[in-house]
Design an enzyme around this catalytic site. Sequence first.
Site, PDB file in Angstrom:
ATOM      1  N   ASN A  25       0.956  -1.384   0.524  1.00 20.39           N
ATOM      2  CA  ASN A  25       0.114  -0.040   0.140  1.00 20.39           C
ATOM      3  C   ASN A  25       0.815   1.530  -0.356  1.00 20.39           C
ATOM      4  O   ASN A  25       2.076   1.022   0.016  1.00 20.39           O
ATOM      5  CB  ASN A  25      -0.713   0.365   1.507  1.00 20.39           C
ATOM      6  CG  ASN A  25       0.243  -0.752   2.575  1.00 20.39           C
ATOM      7  OD1 ASN A  25       0.684   0.637   2.764  1.00 20.39           O
ATOM      8  ND2 ASN A  25      -0.443  -0.790   3.418  1.00 20.39           N
ATOM      9  N   ASP A  35       1.153  -8.286   1.627  1.00 25.25           N
ATOM     10  CA  ASP A  35       2.462  -7.572   1.573  1.00 25.25           C
ATOM     11  C   ASP A  35       2.419  -7.534   4.023  1.00 25.25           C
ATOM     12  O   ASP A  35       3.645  -8.452   3.755  1.00 25.25           O
ATOM     13  CB  ASP A  35       0.913  -6.653   1.971  1.00 25.25           C
ATOM     14  CG  ASP A  35       2.381  -5.275   2.397  1.00 25.25           C
ATOM     15  OD1 ASP A  35       3.590  -5.586   2.258  1.00 25.25           O
ATOM     16  OD2 ASP A  35       1.660  -4.005   2.497  1.00 25.25           O
TER      17      ASP A  35
HETATM   18  P1  ADP Z   1      -4.282  -6.170  -3.434  1.00 27.55           P
HETATM   19  O1  ADP Z   1      -4.825  -4.916  -1.669  1.00 27.55           O
HETATM   20  O2  ADP Z   1      -3.382  -5.588  -3.490  1.00 27.55           O
HETATM   21  O3  ADP Z   1      -5.740  -6.439  -3.063  1.00 27.55           O
HETATM   22  P2  ADP Z   1      -3.832  -9.015  -1.455  1.00 27.55           P
HETATM   23  O4  ADP Z   1      -2.398  -9.435  -0.891  1.00 27.55           O
HETATM   24  O5  ADP Z   1      -5.276  -8.327  -0.648  1.00 27.55           O
HETATM   25  O6  ADP Z   1      -3.258  -7.660  -2.010  1.00 27.55           O
HETATM   26  O7  ADP Z   1      -4.200  -9.491  -2.595  1.00 27.55           O
HETATM   27  C1  ADP Z   1      -3.785 -10.260  -3.356  1.00 27.55           C
HETATM   28  C2  ADP Z   1      -3.936 -11.057  -4.056  1.00 27.55           C
HETATM   29  O8  ADP Z   1      -2.485 -12.286  -3.217  1.00 27.55           O
HETATM   30  C3  ADP Z   1      -4.500 -11.920  -4.006  1.00 27.55           C
HETATM   31  O9  ADP Z   1      -5.060 -12.815  -4.814  1.00 27.55           O
HETATM   32  C4  ADP Z   1      -4.164 -12.746  -2.410  1.00 27.55           C
HETATM   33  O10 ADP Z   1      -5.104 -13.824  -2.432  1.00 27.55           O
HETATM   34  C5  ADP Z   1      -2.849 -13.146  -2.530  1.00 27.55           C
HETATM   35  N1  ADP Z   1      -1.914 -14.048  -1.506  1.00 27.55           N
HETATM   36  C6  ADP Z   1      -2.054 -13.697  -0.024  1.00 27.55           C
HETATM   37  N2  ADP Z   1      -1.410 -13.792   0.388  1.00 27.55           N
HETATM   38  C7  ADP Z   1      -0.253 -14.695  -0.568  1.00 27.55           C
HETATM   39  C8  ADP Z   1       1.089 -15.509  -0.894  1.00 27.55           C
HETATM   40  N3  ADP Z   1       1.450 -15.722   0.334  1.00 27.55           N
HETATM   41  N4  ADP Z   1       1.957 -15.602  -1.555  1.00 27.55           N
HETATM   42  C9  ADP Z   1       0.845 -15.625  -3.002  1.00 27.55           C
HETATM   43  N5  ADP Z   1      -0.327 -14.810  -2.947  1.00 27.55           N
HETATM   44  C10 ADP Z   1      -0.684 -14.213  -1.650  1.00 27.55           C
END
Ligand code: ADP
Length: 173
Positions: A25, A35
């Site tokens: 973010n 993140d």
């Molecule tokens: P944003 O705020 O950009 O939408 P998010 O982290 O909420 O970011 O989600 C982005 C993508 O990352 C989603 O598809 C989520 O399922 C995925 N995600 C979450 N944790 C992991 C991880 N450890 N490795 C890979 N992808 C992940």
Amino acid sequence: MASKIELLIADITKIKADGIVNAANTTLLGGGGVDGAIHRAAGPKLLEECLSLHGCKTGEAKITLGYNLPAKYIIHTVGPVWKDGKSKEDFFLAQCYFNSLDIASKYGLKTIAFPSISTGAYRFPTQKAAEIALTEIKKFTENKAIPETVMMILFSQKDFQIYNDAYRRIFNV
Ligand code: ADP
């Protein structure tokens, strides 16, 4: 020669690449989703380095070390929050991929792994995001030697299917 593009179902914090991309973010100080997972796995030195970067604008990207991660570097980019599809969301998402690949190429990173930027908490529709991500990766890597391998790391079978369908359309395979 064109780069190799791979789609994988995995946890991005476990990927041994030269660089992984964080869907951060604007504060760059950590959050939920991917993140939070990256900050937990990399350890507290990551937050210290992020504090020195003074944030990041939507669509832009900044690089840090990977600390305790298997990846050497983390490229932090800020995806757009989905509003109504008329607020330049597509443009900003494309910028995230372009700017992350641009940093990777300037740092000579041969392998880079992306999560599905913006499709979690930021609610960007996954199919549209997959098309933008893969189109941008294709455009960037055509006729470029570095990065040699670009991985898209999907976190569910459903997301993998969506990206795989988009891949077949965009790459005509
Ligand atoms: P944003 O705020 O950009 O939408 P998010 O982290 O909420 O970011 O989600 C982005 C993508 O990352 C989603 O598809 C989520 O399922 C995925 N995600 C979450 N944790 C992991 C991880 N450890 N490795 C890979 N992808 C992940």
